[in-house]
Structures are given as C-alpha cells and as structure tokens.
Design a protein around this motif. Sequence first.
Motif, PDB file in Angstrom:
ATOM      1  N   SER A  79       0.834  -1.208   0.000  1.00  0.00           N
ATOM      2  CA  SER A  79       0.000   0.000   0.000  1.00  0.00           C
ATOM      3  C   SER A  79       0.866   1.254   0.000  1.00  0.00           C
ATOM      4  O   SER A  79       0.456   2.308   0.490  1.00  0.00           O
ATOM      5  N   LEU A  80       2.055   1.121  -0.544  1.00  0.00           N
ATOM      6  CA  LEU A  80       3.033   2.209  -0.600  1.00  0.00           C
ATOM      7  C   LEU A  80       3.679   2.242  -1.979  1.00  0.00           C
ATOM      8  O   LEU A  80       3.740   1.216  -2.659  1.00  0.00           O
ATOM      9  N   PRO A  81       4.231   3.385  -2.360  1.00  0.00           N
ATOM     10  CA  PRO A  81       5.067   3.380  -3.570  1.00  0.00           C
ATOM     11  C   PRO A  81       6.214   2.381  -3.381  1.00  0.00           C
ATOM     12  O   PRO A  81       6.779   2.267  -2.284  1.00  0.00           O
ATOM     13  N   PHE A  82       6.556   1.667  -4.433  1.00  0.00           N
ATOM     14  CA  PHE A  82       7.558   0.610  -4.342  1.00  0.00           C
ATOM     15  C   PHE A  82       8.904   1.125  -3.835  1.00  0.00           C
ATOM     16  O   PHE A  82       9.566   0.466  -3.031  1.00  0.00           O
ATOM     17  N   ALA A  83       9.319   2.311  -4.264  1.00  0.00           N
ATOM     18  CA  ALA A  83      10.605   2.864  -3.818  1.00  0.00           C
ATOM     19  C   ALA A  83      10.629   3.044  -2.300  1.00  0.00           C
ATOM     20  O   ALA A  83      11.632   2.746  -1.645  1.00  0.00           O
ATOM     21  N   LEU A  84       9.530   3.498  -1.728  1.00  0.00           N
ATOM     22  CA  LEU A  84       9.440   3.646  -0.272  1.00  0.00           C
ATOM     23  C   LEU A  84       9.425   2.280   0.405  1.00  0.00           C
ATOM     24  O   LEU A  84      10.082   2.077   1.425  1.00  0.00           O
ATOM     25  N   ALA A  85       8.694   1.329  -0.150  1.00  0.00           N
ATOM     26  CA  ALA A  85       8.653  -0.030   0.419  1.00  0.00           C
ATOM     27  C   ALA A  85      10.053  -0.624   0.486  1.00  0.00           C
ATOM     28  O   ALA A  85      10.423  -1.250   1.491  1.00  0.00           O
ATOM     29  N   GLY A 124       2.690  -3.074 -11.528  1.00  0.00           N
ATOM     30  CA  GLY A 124       3.032  -1.678 -11.278  1.00  0.00           C
ATOM     31  C   GLY A 124       2.269  -1.127 -10.091  1.00  0.00           C
ATOM     32  O   GLY A 124       1.927  -1.848  -9.159  1.00  0.00           O
ATOM     33  N   GLU A 125       1.995   0.179 -10.149  1.00  0.00           N
ATOM     34  CA  GLU A 125       1.289   0.881  -9.080  1.00  0.00           C
ATOM     35  C   GLU A 125       0.116   1.642  -9.657  1.00  0.00           C
ATOM     36  O   GLU A 125       0.173   2.111 -10.790  1.00  0.00           O
ATOM     37  N   ILE A 126      -0.932   1.757  -8.855  1.00  0.00           N
ATOM     38  CA  ILE A 126      -2.087   2.567  -9.243  1.00  0.00           C
ATOM     39  C   ILE A 126      -2.483   3.456  -8.068  1.00  0.00           C
ATOM     40  O   ILE A 126      -2.125   3.180  -6.925  1.00  0.00           O
ATOM     41  N   GLU A 127      -3.237   4.500  -8.371  1.00  0.00           N
ATOM     42  CA  GLU A 127      -3.900   5.257  -7.321  1.00  0.00           C
ATOM     43  C   GLU A 127      -5.305   4.688  -7.211  1.00  0.00           C
ATOM     44  O   GLU A 127      -6.057   4.634  -8.187  1.00  0.00           O
ATOM     45  N   VAL A 128      -5.653   4.214  -6.025  1.00  0.00           N
ATOM     46  CA  VAL A 128      -6.933   3.540  -5.800  1.00  0.00           C
ATOM     47  C   VAL A 128      -8.074   4.541  -5.925  1.00  0.00           C
ATOM     48  O   VAL A 128      -8.019   5.643  -5.379  1.00  0.00           O
ATOM     49  N   GLN A 129      -9.131   4.139  -6.624  1.00  0.00           N
ATOM     50  CA  GLN A 129     -10.321   4.975  -6.806  1.00  0.00           C
ATOM     51  C   GLN A 129     -11.524   4.433  -6.053  1.00  0.00           C
ATOM     52  O   GLN A 129     -12.561   5.073  -5.996  1.00  0.00           O
ATOM     53  N   GLU A 130     -11.382   3.243  -5.477  1.00  0.00           N
ATOM     54  CA  GLU A 130     -12.500   2.582  -4.832  1.00  0.00           C
ATOM     55  C   GLU A 130     -12.580   2.909  -3.340  1.00  0.00           C
ATOM     56  O   GLU A 130     -11.576   2.959  -2.643  1.00  0.00           O
ATOM     57  N   ALA A 131     -13.775   3.106  -2.869  1.00  0.00           N
ATOM     58  CA  ALA A 131     -14.217   3.148  -1.468  1.00  0.00           C
ATOM     59  C   ALA A 131     -13.218   3.692  -0.461  1.00  0.00           C
ATOM     60  O   ALA A 131     -12.679   4.771  -0.644  1.00  0.00           O
ATOM     61  N   HIS A 132     -12.998   2.921   0.608  1.00  0.00           N
ATOM     62  CA  HIS A 132     -12.267   3.413   1.776  1.00  0.00           C
ATOM     63  C   HIS A 132     -10.782   3.678   1.531  1.00  0.00           C
ATOM     64  O   HIS A 132     -10.143   4.351   2.322  1.00  0.00           O
ATOM     65  N   GLU A 133     -10.210   3.174   0.460  1.00  0.00           N
ATOM     66  CA  GLU A 133      -8.787   3.402   0.185  1.00  0.00           C
ATOM     67  C   GLU A 133      -8.566   4.420  -0.927  1.00  0.00           C
ATOM     68  O   GLU A 133      -7.457   4.569  -1.423  1.00  0.00           O
ATOM     69  N   LYS A 134      -9.605   5.139  -1.300  1.00  0.00           N
ATOM     70  CA  LYS A 134      -9.533   6.104  -2.395  1.00  0.00           C
ATOM     71  C   LYS A 134      -8.379   7.086  -2.177  1.00  0.00           C
ATOM     72  O   LYS A 134      -8.191   7.628  -1.105  1.00  0.00           O
ATOM     73  N   GLY A 135      -7.578   7.253  -3.226  1.00  0.00           N
ATOM     74  CA  GLY A 135      -6.464   8.182  -3.186  1.00  0.00           C
ATOM     75  C   GLY A 135      -5.157   7.599  -2.686  1.00  0.00           C
ATOM     76  O   GLY A 135      -4.128   8.267  -2.712  1.00  0.00           O
ATOM     77  N   THR A 136      -5.174   6.341  -2.233  1.00  0.00           N
ATOM     78  CA  THR A 136      -3.938   5.712  -1.765  1.00  0.00           C
ATOM     79  C   THR A 136      -3.253   4.974  -2.918  1.00  0.00           C
ATOM     80  O   THR A 136      -3.844   4.761  -3.969  1.00  0.00           O
ATOM     81  N   ILE A 137      -2.020   4.587  -2.689  1.00  0.00           N
ATOM     82  CA  ILE A 137      -1.256   3.830  -3.688  1.00  0.00           C
ATOM     83  C   ILE A 137      -1.441   2.341  -3.445  1.00  0.00           C
ATOM     84  O   ILE A 137      -1.436   1.883  -2.306  1.00  0.00           O
ATOM     85  N   GLN A 138      -1.615   1.595  -4.524  1.00  0.00           N
ATOM     86  CA  GLN A 138      -1.619   0.133  -4.446  1.00  0.00           C
ATOM     87  C   GLN A 138      -0.531  -0.361  -5.381  1.00  0.00           C
ATOM     88  O   GLN A 138      -0.566  -0.073  -6.574  1.00  0.00           O
ATOM     89  N   SER A 139       0.430  -1.077  -4.833  1.00  0.00           N
ATOM     90  CA  SER A 139       1.523  -1.634  -5.615  1.00  0.00           C
ATOM     91  C   SER A 139       1.288  -3.133  -5.745  1.00  0.00           C
ATOM     92  O   SER A 139       1.091  -3.818  -4.745  1.00  0.00           O
ATOM     93  N   PHE A 140       1.304  -3.636  -6.973  1.00  0.00           N
ATOM     94  CA  PHE A 140       1.044  -5.050  -7.241  1.00  0.00           C
ATOM     95  C   PHE A 140       2.368  -5.783  -7.440  1.00  0.00           C
ATOM     96  O   PHE A 140       3.302  -5.245  -8.027  1.00  0.00           O
ATOM     97  N   PHE A 141       2.423  -7.039  -6.953  1.00  0.00           N
ATOM     98  CA  PHE A 141       3.669  -7.793  -6.943  1.00  0.00           C
ATOM     99  C   PHE A 141       3.586  -9.069  -7.749  1.00  0.00           C
ATOM    100  O   PHE A 141       2.546  -9.726  -7.812  1.00  0.00           O
TER     101      PHE A 141
END
Length: 193
Positions: A79-85, A124-141
């Motif tokens: 739930s973070l940008p990959f570089a920060l993770a 990659g990474e997306i900015e979440v548009q759905e519900a309670h996590e709207k506006g957060t980063i989701q990084s897929f592995f």
Amino acid sequence: MSHLKALDFGCGIGRQSILMDEFGIEAHGIDIAKNALQEANALAKKLESNATFSLYNGKEIPYSNAFFDFCISYGVLDSLPFALAKELVKEIDRVTKTYFFLSLIGSESISSFASQKEGRDFNGEIEVQEAHEKGTIQSFFDRDKIYTLFESTNFVIKNLELITHTNLMTNVANTRYYIVAQKAHDETSKNPH
C-alpha cells in the motif's frame, strides 16, 4: 524458553500484536495512523493485552539495531510506492535479528479494481479509486518484484507462496503472496535472481 520480541509493522488496530502477546511474545506495533493506534490501545486495554503501540514517521523505525527477534507485516508494503517499500524493508532489516513474515497483493488482483484497465498480470502501481482506500497507492507484486524488494537487504526468502481466491460468480481473482524471509549468515545464501 527465551523471551521473544516482535515488531508488527503497520499494525493498524493491533490485532496481530495482541495475538502475539497472547502467545507470550513481547509485541510492539507501529503505524503512521493516529486513529488506528487509538483503536489499538483501546482494544489492548479491553483485552488486557501488554502489546504496545507507537506512532512513527513512516521512514525511520524508532528502535535500535536488532531490537526484534522477528517482524510481521500484513498488507502494508503493497500500500506504498515501491521505492518507499524498498527503503522500509531496509529499516526492517536493521531492527530485526532473524525472521520477517509479510504478505503482498499479487499482480492478478488488478482485476478486482473496477477502475483499472491494466492486463491481468500487472505489477506496477495505481492510485486507488475505490471506497475506503480512495487516493492511496496500491503496488502489485509478482515474483521478480518480490526479489527486487529484498535485494539490498540481508534477508533471504525461505518460503514464497501465492494464494489465489476466485469469485466464481464474477470470475474475479484475488491473489496474495505470503513470504518468510530469514537473515542470511553469509554471501553464499543470498537470494537467487
């Protein structure tokens, strides 16, 4: 029996920390969300748990080198940008003596985000548009990205599992990796690429 100390990295409302305390492990949870930590402290008080919870700045883990025997982190680093993770895994490496258990969202889970048009195996990474996590980063592995996450650390991946759950009504797959990493004792035991 030796006394174990554990870090619950991104502890949220403290469920895993409280569970570890129930098993006699000295549990310390950290999170960047004050409201989650308030709930964690209230839950610990209600359950008479000795787990402790601390706010941290999202960059430096406020403990000394090798303070913890092991660390857990469930659904946080994805739930973070990959570089920060990658930087945070180095911090976890610094404060952890032996084991690191974590889970990360798999690339196939992109299909569960209705707003996304990426292919099935998006890592990659997306900015979440759905519900309670709207506006957060989701990084897929995927497997390669997981090995990249650990490449500048002393951790060696000892177990790597991918669990897939498919909703048979919608045919939407959700995947999650479960990883056990252990500190390497010499250069010959580093992760293969």
